[in-house]
Scaffold this motif. Structure first.
Motif, PDB file in Angstrom:
ATOM      1  N   ASP A  60       0.831  -1.208   0.000  1.00 47.92           N
ATOM      2  CA  ASP A  60       0.000   0.000   0.000  1.00 47.92           C
ATOM      3  C   ASP A  60       0.862   1.254   0.000  1.00 47.92           C
ATOM      4  N   SER A  61       0.501   2.201  -0.866  1.00 46.95           N
ATOM      5  CA  SER A  61       1.176   3.492  -0.948  1.00 46.95           C
ATOM      6  C   SER A  61       0.528   4.489   0.003  1.00 46.95           C
ATOM      7  N   ALA A  62       1.294   5.495   0.401  1.00 51.54           N
ATOM      8  CA  ALA A  62       0.782   6.548   1.271  1.00 51.54           C
ATOM      9  C   ALA A  62      -0.211   7.451   0.560  1.00 51.54           C
ATOM     10  N   THR A  63      -0.170   7.490  -0.769  1.00 56.52           N
ATOM     11  CA  THR A  63      -0.966   8.455  -1.521  1.00 56.52           C
ATOM     12  C   THR A  63      -1.944   7.784  -2.476  1.00 56.52           C
ATOM     13  N   ASP A  64      -2.439   6.622  -2.068  1.00 55.61           N
ATOM     14  CA  ASP A  64      -3.410   5.891  -2.887  1.00 55.61           C
ATOM     15  C   ASP A  64      -4.287   5.064  -1.953  1.00 55.61           C
ATOM     16  N   ASP A  65      -5.342   4.514  -2.490  1.00 59.04           N
ATOM     17  CA  ASP A  65      -6.216   3.654  -1.688  1.00 59.04           C
ATOM     18  C   ASP A  65      -5.470   2.400  -1.262  1.00 59.04           C
ATOM     19  N   ALA A  66      -5.753   1.943  -0.051  1.00 57.61           N
ATOM     20  CA  ALA A  66      -5.123   0.730   0.466  1.00 57.61           C
ATOM     21  C   ALA A  66      -5.815  -0.499  -0.095  1.00 57.61           C
ATOM     22  N   SER A  67      -5.032  -1.532  -0.372  1.00 56.16           N
ATOM     23  CA  SER A  67      -5.571  -2.804  -0.850  1.00 56.16           C
ATOM     24  C   SER A  67      -5.167  -3.988   0.011  1.00 56.16           C
ATOM     25  N   HIS A  68      -4.132  -3.813   0.848  1.00 56.19           N
ATOM     26  CA  HIS A  68      -3.548  -4.967   1.534  1.00 56.19           C
ATOM     27  C   HIS A  68      -3.470  -4.811   3.051  1.00 56.19           C
ATOM     28  N   GLY A  69      -3.792  -3.620   3.557  1.00 57.18           N
ATOM     29  CA  GLY A  69      -3.570  -3.377   4.976  1.00 57.18           C
ATOM     30  C   GLY A  69      -2.091  -3.311   5.305  1.00 57.18           C
ATOM     31  N   GLY A  70      -1.266  -2.948   4.339  1.00 58.73           N
ATOM     32  CA  GLY A  70       0.185  -2.897   4.498  1.00 58.73           C
ATOM     33  C   GLY A  70       0.850  -3.665   3.394  1.00 58.73           C
ATOM     34  N   LEU A  71       1.516  -4.772   3.762  1.00 55.82           N
ATOM     35  CA  LEU A  71       2.162  -5.651   2.794  1.00 55.82           C
ATOM     36  C   LEU A  71       1.333  -6.912   2.581  1.00 55.82           C
ATOM     37  N   SER A  72       1.244  -7.360   1.341  1.00 53.28           N
ATOM     38  CA  SER A  72       0.660  -8.671   1.056  1.00 53.28           C
ATOM     39  C   SER A  72       1.680  -9.749   1.428  1.00 53.28           C
ATOM     40  N   PRO A  73       1.288 -11.038   1.408  1.00 53.78           N
ATOM     41  CA  PRO A  73       2.287 -12.093   1.633  1.00 53.78           C
ATOM     42  C   PRO A  73       3.472 -12.002   0.664  1.00 53.78           C
TER      43      PRO A  73
END
Length: 364
Positions: A146-159
């Protein structure tokens, strides 16, 4: 070597692409169209530079890989064109040797995890070409972070994102937490076994820009031996400038000066520790810079401001170069072992092809 600056982030490679047709010879003289050239690097006391290797995200997939290779080629050609002034560097020892010779140590940093095209084999090739850090995202969320300036998709890092961090540790590529969401920062700090860097981000407590770092992360980076390299970008270091920009940026914006950058350095030193603060100005990555810091000749003004704030000479040397060299050195053995073929083999997940050719029409 007092005040000999090792800067964490400079976008000259892309600026050269757009303004100089990737020219390198002309950088020996004054270049009005850029914020960086050799005369001003000398005036600024720059002893080492992580040259940012960034590509515009209008390029997709394999185009990003091609663009990245072109950027790395620029850095190598820049050094080759001016061997008396630049030295290509991979390790902290390389940097110190260049500094002793009076040459500017030139290192490579990849600015955006999308530039590996989803392939850890590509990451390994970048490392073989000299890349020593990679920013996990740029301005857009990727398929794994996930980027700081975009919508989150993973809650951080994916596996897979966690696998990227592990592979970076294995091959000695520093994890750079600029541009990533705070959740990604925390996941990466949980996963990494080596100190991280933040190549060009400020303190969120002083300027509410999503690119800046919250205090709990600053403290965690300091506790884990990492370094946070503060940028000069006005909208990152001044809340008034940030508010003006968010409101539409019309007319003349609030003035930003050397003191605004020094405030962020003070804050990072206080929260993360004197061992964890550095400089990552982001020259040639933005049009506007603070008064007194308009180009790479401006670093002495910042050090004069910090001396007026009673920073010790020891803390100034740590800020200028010692902190980032310590973080680089912490991964040097990993990097050298990888290059020499002595590193432990990659995990199976790090060998999975990014493209499944068997699913393509016409595949054998």
């Amino acid at each position: 070597m007092l005040d000999s600056v090792i800067d964490g982030h400079n976008d000259l490679a892309w600026a050269s692409r757009t303004m100089l047709d990737y020219g390198v010879d002309e950088l020996a003289d004054d270049v009005p169209s850029t914020q960086t050239d050799l005369p001003r690097l000398t005036i600024g006391g720059v002893a080492g530079q992580f040259w940012s290797v960034w590509v515009d995200p209008v390029l997709q997939g394999a185009e990003q890989v091609v663009g990245t290779l072109e950027q790395i080629d620029f850095v190598h050609r820049l050094v080759d064109a001016h061997p008396a002034r630049f030295a290509f560097a991979r390790t902290a020892a390389d940097v110190r040797a260049a500094m002793a010779e009076g040459r500017i140590a030139s290192l490579v940093g990849i600015e955006g995890g999308d530039q590996i095209g989803g392939s850890l084999a590509v990451l390994r090739q970048y490392a073989r070409l000299g890349a020593r850090y990679m920013t996990l995202t740029w301005s857009r969320t990727t398929t794994w972070a996930d980027s700081a300036t975009d919508d989150a998709s993973h809650g951080g890092l994916s596996p897979f994102g966690r696998e990227v961090v592990r592979e970076m540790n294995r091959i000695g590529v520093l994890v750079d937490l600029s541009h990533v969401a705070p959740s990604t920062m925390r996941d990466a700090l949980q996963e990494t076994t080596r100190p991280v860097m933040v190549s060009h981000s400020g303190a969120l407590a002083l300027c509410d820009h999503p690119r800046n770092v919250p205090d709990d992360v600053l403290a965690a980076i300091g506790a884990q031996g990492g370094v946070v390299m503060v940028p000069f970008v006005p909208t990152f270091v001044s809340q008034a400038r940030r508010d003006w920009w968010v409101a539409g940026g019309e007319g003349e914006g609030p003035r930003v000066g050397v003191g605004d950058v020094a405030d962020h350095l003070d804050h990072v030193r206080r929260v993360a520790g004197a061992h964890a603060v550095g400089i990552g100005a982001d020259y040639d990555g933005t049009d506007a810079m603070p008064d007194g810091l308009s180009d790479v000749s401006g670093y002495p003004a910042l050090f004069a401001e910090l001396r007026s704030r009673r920073w010790s000479e020891e803390d100034l040397a740590a800020l200028a170069h010692e902190n980032v060299l310590r973080v680089l050195a912490a991964s040097d053995e990993d990097h050298e072992s990888f290059l020499a073929g002595r590193a432990a083999p990659p995990a199976a997940a790090a060998l999975v092809p990014a493209v499944d050719a068997s699913m393509r029409e016409g595949a054998l």
